[in-house]
Design an enzyme around this catalytic site. Structure first.
Site, short mmCIF file in Angstrom:
data_model
loop_
_atom_site.label_atom_id
_atom_site.label_comp_id
_atom_site.label_asym_id
_atom_site.label_seq_id
_atom_site.Cartn_x
_atom_site.Cartn_y
_atom_site.Cartn_z
N ASN A 9 85.36 48.80 54.65
CA ASN A 9 85.39 48.99 53.21
C ASN A 9 85.03 47.83 52.59
O ASN A 9 85.97 47.13 52.31
CB ASN A 9 86.86 49.56 52.77
CG ASN A 9 86.84 50.06 51.44
OD1 ASN A 9 85.94 50.04 50.64
ND2 ASN A 9 88.18 50.40 51.22
N LYS A 11 84.55 47.32 49.19
CA LYS A 11 85.07 47.47 47.95
C LYS A 11 84.35 46.83 46.97
O LYS A 11 83.02 47.19 47.05
CB LYS A 11 86.69 46.85 47.92
CG LYS A 11 87.55 47.20 49.07
CD LYS A 11 88.96 46.61 48.80
CE LYS A 11 89.89 47.11 50.11
NZ LYS A 11 91.04 46.64 49.92
N HIS A 97 91.83 56.13 48.29
CA HIS A 97 92.06 54.78 48.58
C HIS A 97 93.24 54.43 47.69
O HIS A 97 93.20 54.97 46.36
CB HIS A 97 91.18 53.78 48.62
CG HIS A 97 91.28 52.65 49.23
ND1 HIS A 97 92.15 51.76 48.40
CD2 HIS A 97 91.15 52.08 50.43
CE1 HIS A 97 92.20 50.47 49.20
NE2 HIS A 97 91.78 50.71 50.29
N GLU A 99 94.04 51.89 46.02
CA GLU A 99 93.18 51.13 44.76
C GLU A 99 92.79 52.13 43.68
O GLU A 99 92.97 51.95 42.51
CB GLU A 99 92.14 50.34 45.29
CG GLU A 99 93.02 48.88 45.91
CD GLU A 99 92.19 48.30 46.84
OE1 GLU A 99 90.71 48.56 46.98
OE2 GLU A 99 92.70 47.44 47.69
N GLU A 169 97.00 53.91 55.42
CA GLU A 169 96.99 52.44 54.79
C GLU A 169 98.21 52.27 54.12
O GLU A 169 98.33 52.59 52.81
CB GLU A 169 95.73 52.34 53.72
CG GLU A 169 94.47 52.45 54.44
CD GLU A 169 93.26 51.74 53.82
OE1 GLU A 169 92.49 51.36 54.40
OE2 GLU A 169 93.24 51.61 52.41
N GLY A 175 95.27 43.95 51.30
CA GLY A 175 94.86 43.03 50.55
C GLY A 175 95.87 41.79 50.50
O GLY A 175 95.79 40.95 49.70
N SER A 215 94.79 44.94 56.01
CA SER A 215 95.00 43.78 56.93
C SER A 215 94.64 43.74 58.38
O SER A 215 95.31 42.88 58.95
CB SER A 215 96.12 42.87 56.26
OG SER A 215 96.34 42.90 54.95
C1 3PY Z 1 92.31 46.62 53.34
O1 3PY Z 1 92.09 46.64 54.74
O2 3PY Z 1 92.60 45.86 52.61
C2 3PY Z 1 91.85 47.92 52.82
O3 3PY Z 1 92.29 48.39 51.95
C3 3PY Z 1 91.04 48.84 53.73
O4 3PY Z 1 90.65 50.06 53.08
#
Ligand code: 3PY
Length: 252
Positions: A9, A11, A97, A99, A169, A175, A215
């Site tokens: 991803n 982003k 997601h 975010e 997640e 992050g 992470s």
């Molecule tokens: C991350 O690993 O920070 C994610 O949000 C993957 O989508």
């Protein structure tokens, strides 16, 4: 046998040119060293989709958008529809997601529209779920995540549900550099699979790929992927370096 999937991803990172370079590097390294039983996906910005799909061997590497519009077409300035995404050569769409839920107010209602459109267009949704830190600390994370599924993907028919991929997640691990421990990941993945089994039956539950995200990196992927209910990962920062990404793909 359910699929093992490692999806990047990206982003809001890379220009088109940088993205093409990264896709080329991933394509080469996956062709040379990638575990053959792992499905590899690159979740790239809308602007990159066509170029990335032209750059990689799409028989080996699937391309994903990171979102889609909740409408099929019309007067929705700035939106990108599922048919537009499909026409780039992409095969997947990441939906829900955290975010997007947090910064863009994405709700279960919006996600249901997006899920229906994506499935109708023949895109595979990678549907994200996960709890915030306060919910984890209150100990209500299992119910919270199942509720997220009940409001969205559990509304699908069993035939449609079989076409999707789930990504767990935990928001507190996104992050932040903090990863869920291997046991925390396995517990939640088992909880999700049990909920799928009670909704759609054992066979559907056993066939559903449930990815871990948050992470995940080449150092911790091996321990996370060793769990019986973890079928791969949705990878943020570590998907921006081809060498790190291949380390995760080969972590099984
Ligand atoms: C991350 O690993 O920070 C994610 O949000 C993957 O989508």
């Amino acid at each position: 046998m359910r699929q093992k999937i490692v999806a990047g991803n990206w982003k809001l990172n890379t220009t088109v040119q940088e993205g093409v370079e990264l896709a080329k590097a991933v394509d080469t390294i996956v062709a040379e060293q990638g575990a053959e039983d792992v499905v590899v996906v690159l979740g790239v910005p809308f602007t990159h989709l066509t170029k990335v799909a032209e750059t990689v061997n799409t028989e080996r590497i699937g391309v994903a958008s990171q979102n889609c519009a909740a409408e099929a077409k019309g007067a929705y300035t700035g939106e990108v529809s599922v048919s537009m995404i499909k026409s780039t050569g992409a095969k997947y769409v990441i939906l829900g997601h955290s975010e997007r839920r947090e910064y863009y107010g994405e709700t279960s209602e919006t996600l249901n529209k997006k899920l229906a459109l994506a499935l109708e267009a023949g895109l595979t949704p990678i549907y994200c779920c996960g709890e915030a830190l306060d919910i984890r600390e209150a100990g209500t994370h299992n119910d919270f995540v199942v509720n997220q599924l009940e409001e969205t993907v559990f509304q699908l028919s069993a035939d449609d549900f079989k076409k999707i991929v789930i990504a767990y997640e935990p928001i507190w691990a996104i992050g932040t550099g903090v990863t869920a421990s291997s046991d925390q990941a396995q517990d939640m993945h088992a909880n999700i699979r049990a909920a799928i089994a009670s909704k759609f039956g054992e066979e559907v539950a056993e066939g559903t790929s449930i990815l871990y995200g948050g992470s995940c990196n080449p150092k911790n992927a091996n321990e996370l992927f060793a769990n019986k209910d973890v079928d791969g990962g949705l990878i943020g920062g570590a998907s921006l370096k081809a060498e790190d990404f291949i380390g995760i793909i080969n972590a099984y």
